[in-house]
Design an enzyme around this catalytic site. Structure first.
Site, PDB file in Angstrom:
ATOM      1  N   LYS A  57       0.804  -1.207   0.000  1.00  0.00           N
ATOM      2  CA  LYS A  57       0.000   0.000   0.000  1.00  0.00           C
ATOM      3  C   LYS A  57       0.850   1.277   0.000  1.00  0.00           C
ATOM      4  O   LYS A  57       0.662   2.158  -0.840  1.00  0.00           O
ATOM      5  CB  LYS A  57      -0.876  -0.036   1.258  1.00  0.00           C
ATOM      6  N   THR A  58       1.782   1.333   0.919  1.00  0.00           N
ATOM      7  CA  THR A  58       2.606   2.540   1.007  1.00  0.00           C
ATOM      8  C   THR A  58       3.441   2.712  -0.245  1.00  0.00           C
ATOM      9  O   THR A  58       3.660   3.816  -0.722  1.00  0.00           O
ATOM     10  CB  THR A  58       3.514   2.461   2.244  1.00  0.00           C
ATOM     11  N   ASP A 245      -4.336   8.356   2.696  1.00  0.00           N
ATOM     12  CA  ASP A 245      -3.887   7.077   3.228  1.00  0.00           C
ATOM     13  C   ASP A 245      -4.895   6.599   4.274  1.00  0.00           C
ATOM     14  O   ASP A 245      -5.553   7.421   4.914  1.00  0.00           O
ATOM     15  CB  ASP A 245      -2.514   7.288   3.875  1.00  0.00           C
ATOM     16  N   GLU A 246      -5.014   5.309   4.483  1.00  0.00           N
ATOM     17  CA  GLU A 246      -5.890   4.753   5.518  1.00  0.00           C
ATOM     18  C   GLU A 246      -7.295   5.347   5.449  1.00  0.00           C
ATOM     19  O   GLU A 246      -7.858   5.787   6.443  1.00  0.00           O
ATOM     20  CB  GLU A 246      -5.311   5.024   6.923  1.00  0.00           C
ATOM     21  N   GLN A 276      -9.336  -3.523   7.745  1.00  0.00           N
ATOM     22  CA  GLN A 276      -8.460  -3.046   8.817  1.00  0.00           C
ATOM     23  C   GLN A 276      -9.027  -1.815   9.501  1.00  0.00           C
ATOM     24  O   GLN A 276      -8.302  -1.040  10.118  1.00  0.00           O
ATOM     25  CB  GLN A 276      -7.061  -2.745   8.279  1.00  0.00           C
ATOM     26  N   ARG A 622      -0.020  -9.343  11.005  1.00  0.00           N
ATOM     27  CA  ARG A 622       1.258  -8.690  11.331  1.00  0.00           C
ATOM     28  C   ARG A 622       2.430  -9.649  11.176  1.00  0.00           C
ATOM     29  O   ARG A 622       3.584  -9.246  11.174  1.00  0.00           O
ATOM     30  CB  ARG A 622       1.271  -8.154  12.776  1.00  0.00           C
TER      31      ARG A 622
END
Length: 788
Positions: A57-58, A245-246, A276, A622
DNA sequence: TTTGCGGTTTTTTTT
DNA sequence: AAACCGCAAA
């Protein structure tokens, strides 16, 4: 994800040549998979990127920025990129710089919603009735102010605490509601109908103080944009491309903020993962992401489903769990990695054994030379941390706790800041009030009250009032002298402020005010740390051009020191773990009531359960290589021992990918062994089918009557499916069915953990028992049996 | 004004 | 069990 992409040669913005040069797959595009590449290259129009955990994503976000710049679509200063946390903003800045080179240093509009809003507001403060040097209040200031407002209205502060009002106002602001917009039904919930009035009064107080809270930063921006279309248009002009973002974490106010800004060019790209979304409790609206295509018709939607992080078993486990949620857009993560180790589930007798099992594993890894910074323990609630910490200290495993109070939330930092704020703007009443009696000078409530009265009567600030009152006979001589000294000290510091380095000045202020001395004299354990923090504050002060810009930085941006880079196990909450990854992840406390958290269930029902499940999904994803889940059959909650059932989430995991591990402890022998074996059987064979579960529930209804008996208690401990059903903690279940306790004072009882003892007193289903070995404890009657 | 006692409460947390 | 808050005594 690893980025070995080399930076593209830097095309200067402006030339056609560079645009042409970018045609055959520029360097920065290499190594992207087709979906990622699509997300980067769909530059114009609305774009929604659904990026599952670990799908890069980043990387997409940063590459997209690089692409916009490299193809001359926008200068860095024409790109608006919003994140939620400073950490994310920093990381993005760094990674863009790696791709594009120092051109990115521009990126003046890459930041958090709040810091960008603050920047906009400082420019146009006068348009919303503020001065551009407004102060930004934190939660603590807010609550103190609310208390004042509540008192002023003559409302019983006990019944309606400031904290609660803060909660209401915060949620209104999250939804973009000004006092006049609050639905009457809701404004009446607080203090029998006064909620809306108090909100308005609070906003009024903020205005006179020339202050805003975090929510206001966004809200005032909305007002600004709505009431000044020409201004908004100028920002449409400026922000050619918007990136978010997010996105799943945005609240309504942020959504409106974005929509206003995106209206102009409609070049908005939102990246997020509905699976998420774990911040619903603080106003995040998953709906924002679910509704994106509706709000921005013609949007390009890209799904990133290829996971570069976890091995097969781990990914399959996470995927299966999250598939149980209904309110989701639906993504299926896949990996090309090997299957790796199965996910393990281990049952422990109690939370101490659980901690021991985890520390044993970690020690074993440590002796094999594994890097401890690749190990994390993720807990549902911070209360779980202490036990883990104690255990790790006991065995000497180095660890670090992530999260906890932010740097600028610490008392000593806030005090120091208050001193500086008073120097910079003597009208800052909140700051003055905070430090007027810190360190203790004998200027207590009586004095403050007098100053308040004077200030209200004259319209002066507290500092001005103090200056005036000192010249009168209104205070006792002692208080009068002290106050005069303080006022004079501030006058002195102000006069020096011009000529001094701000670091020096701060040191002087803290020294002369006696603040440093206060902590030096303090003998408590954390005093040294606080002095250290103050030093850190002074140090960082000199990196700023002036005091005001420093104050802004501290209140919005400054992070707690992330600690040194030594190899340590990380302990944090699941919430704090979002966005991080580790080779090995331990997830303790998978028990009904704790996780899913009972309170989330009670307050938000089905939605609450789904959010808990997303949280579980975040936890599972994670892990890169090893994932270990634990549950304990007994845990102390608020001081009482409670028996608990394994989390329903454990039952929702795919049996092919998980493995139940027998805890190699003393408890596996004797009476408990049998019931544990039962659990294994049920887990392995039949837990998945709904019919089986229903059957278990029925069985539980008939079978769970007894509240005492040794073997019964043993089964409770480990029998999972056996008592499946209502998500109550076992003790409560028993209390409800049993009514009053069957024990009288003086009775001899036996407790499975504490051994034999005598009942001292009875309170409902709670017994106070003097145990022969363990001393006096309070326990629930369902955990003891009659004994001779 | 300060200190200490007792009663109460207990998720997650960014800005 | 522990932390936090408000109130009453010194």
């Amino acid at each position: 994800m690893s980025d070995h992409t080399t930076s593209a040669p830097l095309p200067r913005p402006g030339g056609l040549a560079s645009r042409a040069a970018a045609q055959p797959a520029a360097g920065y595009l290499q190594g992207l998979n087709p979906e990622q590449r699509q997300a980067v290259e769909a530059t114009d129009g609305p774009v929604l990127v659904l990026a599952g955990a670990g799908t890069g994503k980043t990387r997409v976000l940063t590459t997209r920025i690089a692409h916009l710049i490299a193809t001359n679509r926008a200068y860095p200063s024409q790109i608006l990129a919003v994140t939620f946390t400073n950490k994310a903003a920093r990381e993005m800045k760094e990674r863009v710089a790696n791709l594009v080179g120092p051109v990115a240093e521009g990126m003046p509009w890459l930041g958090t919603f709040h810091s960008i809003s603050a920047k906009l507001l400082r420019r146009h403060a006068e348009l919303v009735d503020l001065r551009s040097d407004f102060t930004i209040l934190d939660t603590d200031d807010q609550i103190r102010l609310m208390k004042q407002v509540i008192q002023a209205e003559g409302i019983d502060e006990k019944r309606w605490p400031g904290r609660m009002l803060a909660g209401f106002i915060d949620s209104w602001k999250n939804r973009g509601l000004a006092p006049k917009d609050v639905p009457p039904g809701e404004s009446g919930v607080f203090a029998s109908g006064k909620g809306g009035k108090l909100y308005a009064a609070y906003q009024e107080r903020l205005k006179t103080l020339n202050a805003v809270d975090f929510g206001d930063l966004l809200l005032h921006c909305l007002t600004l944009f709505r009431e000044h279309p020409e201004l908004l248009a100028s920002y449409h002009e400026r922000f050619r491309y918007i990136l978010v973002d997010e996105y799943q974490d945005t609240n309504v106010a942020q959504y409106l903020w974005l929509r206003l800004l995106a209206q102009g060019r409609r070049n908005i790209a939102c990246v997020g993962d509905d699976d998420q979304s774990i911040y619903g409790w603080r106003g995040a609206e998953v709906d924002n992401i679910l509704r994106f295509e509706h709000d921005f018709p013609g949007a390009t939607v890209v799904r990133l489903e290829r996971n570069y992080r976890s091995t097969g078993h781990i990914l399959a486990t996470a995927a299966k769990l999250i598939a149980r949620n209904e309110g989701r857009l639906g993504k299926t993560l896949r990996t090309e990695d090997e299957a790796g180790e199965k996910v393990t589930i281990t049952g422990a007798w109690d939370s101490q054994e659980e901690a021991r099992l985890i520390s044993d594993e970690i020690e074993a890894m440590q002796s094999k030379g594994e890097n401890l910074s690749e190990v994390a323990i993720l807990v549902r609630i911070s209360a779980q941390m202490r036990e883990m910490e104690e255990r790790l200290i006991h065995v000497g495993v180095p660890y670090r706790v992530i999260g906890g109070p932010r740097f600028y939330e610490r008392a000593e930092i806030r005090d120091a800041m208050a001193y500086l704020r008073c120097v910079v703007s003597p009208t800052d009443d909140l700051a003055f009030e905070r430090i007027v009696n810190v360190p203790k000078r004998g200027l207590g409530d009586a004095t403050i009250q007098l100053l308040h009265n004077h200030a209200r009567a004259t319209g002066f600030s507290l500092m001005q009032s103090a200056r005036a009152v000192v010249e009168t006979e209104e205070l006792k001589p002692k208080a009068r002298t002290t106050l005069r000294e303080l006022v004079e000290a501030f006058a002195r510091w102000q006069s020096k402020a011009e000529a001094m380095q701000q670091g020096e000045l701060a040191e002087l202020v803290l020294e002369e005010s006696g603040y440093t001395e206060m902590w030096q004299k303090d003998r408590s354990a954390d005093a040294a740390g606080r002095l250290e923090n103050l030093k850190e504050l002074v140090r960082s002060l000199d990196e700023f051009p002036d005091l005001p810009s420093f104050l802004e930085h501290v209140s919005l941006v400054m992070d707690a020191d992330s600690g040194d880079g030594g190899a340590r196990v990380s302990i944090m909450t699941l919430h704090a773990a979002k966005g991080l990854e580790f080779d090995t992840v331990f997830l303790p406390g998978w028990e009904e009531g704790l996780f899913p958290n009972q309170r989330a269930l009670d307050e938000n029902g089905r939605a609450g359960l789904e959010e808990e499940r997303r949280l579980a999904h975040v936890g599972l994803t994670r892990a890169r290589k090893r994932l270990k889940l634990y549950f304990a059959s007994n845990r102390r909650i608020h001081g009482l021992w409670q028996s608990s059932l394994p989390s329903r989430f454990i039952d929702e995991l795919p049996e092919d990918h998980v493995e139940v591990v027998q805890a190699p402890t003393a408890y596996s022998q004797g009476g408990y062994g049998a019931s544990r074996f039962e659990r294994m059987e049920s887990f392995g064979s039949s837990y998945q089918t709904p019919g089986w579960q229903r059957a278990q529930e029925n069985k539980a209804k008939f079978g769970s009557g007894g509240s005492s008996g040794f073997s019964d208690a043993g089964q409770r401990g480990f029998g999972s499916g056996r008592q499946r059903g209502p998500m109550l903690i076992e003790g409560e279940l028993t209390a409800k069915s049993t009514g009053t306790s069957a024990y009288d004072p003086g009775a001899r009882v036996f407790h499975i953990k504490f051994g034999p003892g005598s009942v001292a007193s009875v309170d409902g289903n709670k017994l106070t028992v003097d145990f022969d070995k363990a001393g006096r404890k309070m326990v629930l009657d369902s955990f003891v049996q009659k004994a001779g």
